[in-house]
Design a protein around this motif. Structure first.
Motif, mmCIF file in Angstrom:
data_model
loop_
_atom_site.group_PDB
_atom_site.id
_atom_site.type_symbol
_atom_site.label_atom_id
_atom_site.label_comp_id
_atom_site.label_asym_id
_atom_site.label_seq_id
_atom_site.Cartn_x
_atom_site.Cartn_y
_atom_site.Cartn_z
ATOM 1 N N ILE A 1 -58.755 54.246 41.139
ATOM 2 C CA ILE A 1 -57.983 53.911 42.944
ATOM 3 C C ILE A 1 -58.202 52.023 42.210
ATOM 4 N N VAL B 1 -59.227 53.670 51.120
ATOM 5 C CA VAL B 1 -59.759 54.097 50.215
ATOM 6 C C VAL B 1 -60.046 55.794 51.402
ATOM 7 N N SER C 1 -63.116 53.905 40.002
ATOM 8 C CA SER C 1 -62.406 52.045 41.129
ATOM 9 C C SER C 1 -61.867 51.224 39.950
#
Ligand SMILES: NC(=O)c1ccc[n+]([C@@H]2O[C@H](COP(=O)([O-])OP(=O)(O)OC[C@H]3O[C@@H](n4cnc5c(N)ncnc54)[C@H](OP(=O)(O)O)[C@@H]3O)[C@@H](O)[C@H]2O)c1
Length: 276
Positions: A75, A86, A101
């Motif tokens: 991400i 998300v 992330s």
């Protein structure tokens, strides 16, 4: 601890969410390490020409309809986009999926709440030299990350530079303040040296070139040397000489050490505020 970069040929399918500056740097690193575009899914509202070209070579761009669980999801959207970006990733998260992330200030707790229960998540903080494969990234795993997933995370991150692991998430604000924001401090040093050179009588373009090459060359020397920064500094400082005169100012009261300590404390505080 840093590890030697591994080729990524044997990695399973990989979903990159957000292919902006940092996401694209990671993508370039993975491709350079042998990852096939066919294993890549990219979710990005405004794909670059390079990504569109990769889509013609088998990369899946903005898939519609049913999707399969991925080996890893990275991400890389802006932190403020996270609440919208998300939760829709849930269909990609299977039992063995690693979620990585890079969003500044978005905590493991936020990610755990936004993703299916028991998701294996690594929160990481890279920095912009990642764009040339010379970043430093700190990775912080949640309790669900297996040894295999940790190795996968390390391999994916090694594609953009060195990797350090932190088990204590509270360190991430200081990490962000030191290495995440750090490149800006170094560029500011080059700017300040240019201005000071001009003030000392140098033509502006010469001052800019001297500052740029001095910062870049010294960084490279530090990178290649086994010596600590303090020893390298002492090596250019003769007692009573010109460098010593400058360092007396820089290392004196209100000098570099104090200023940087204040700056990094301010960035750490801001990181805490943003994480909420
Ligand atoms: N740059 C740094 O120094 C640095 C350092 C450490 C960590 N980070 C972290 O890295 C992350 C990315 O930063 P960046 O500088 O690469 O930002 P960026 O260049 O703005 O990239 C983010 C990308 O995500 C896209 N995007 C927006 N909404 C999306 C969605 N719902 N699904 C998929 N993609 C979406 C954006 O497209 P649009 O442009 O169309 O919105 C943009 O291309 C941030 O969370 C930041 O905190 C950055």
């Amino acid at each position: 601890m840093s590890r030697k970069p591994q080729p990524l040929k044997s990695v399973g399918s990989l979903v990159l969410v957000g292919a902006g500056k940092m996401g694209s740097a990671m993508l370039d690193g993975w491709l350079a390490r042998g990852l096939s575009p066919k294993k890549l899914v990219v979710i990005e509202p405004q794909p670059s020409k390079a990504i569109k070209a990769l889509a013609r070579r088998g990369l899946t761009l903005n898939p519609k309809g049913k999707v399969a669980a991925a080996a890893a999801i990275v991400i890389a959207v802006k932190p403020q986009t996270a609440p919208a970006a998300v939760p829709p990733l849930a269909p990609y998260v299977g039992k063995r999926t690693l979620v990585l992330s890079i969003m500044a200030g978005r905590t493991l707790r936020f990610l755990q709440i936004s993703l299916p229960p028991n998701a294996a998540i690594v929160r990481v903080m890279p920095n912009t030299p990642a764009a040339i494969g010379r970043g430093i990234t700190v990775a912080c795993p949640n309790a669900k990350v297996s040894a295999r997933q940790r190795k996968l995370a390390g391999d994916l991150l090694a594609a953009i530079g060195k990797v350090e692991w932190a088990s204590d998430e509270t360190l991430m604000d200081a990490v962000t303040a030191l290495s995440g924001s750090g490149p800006a401090y170094v560029f500011l040093l080059a700017e300040a040296m240019t201005k000071a050179g001009i003030a000392a009588g140098l033509p502006a373009d010469l001052a800019a070139r001297l500052a740029r090459e001095t910062v870049a060359g010294s960084g490279e020397l530090l990178h290649r040397s086994d010596l600590d920064a303090a020893i390298l500094r002492q090596n250019v400082t003769s007692p009573g000489g010109t460098t010593a005169a400058a360092l007396e100012v820089l290392m004196g009261p209100g000098g570099f050490d104090e200023l940087l300590a204040k700056a990094i404390a301010a960035a750490t505080r801001r990181g805490r505020e943003l994480a909420g």
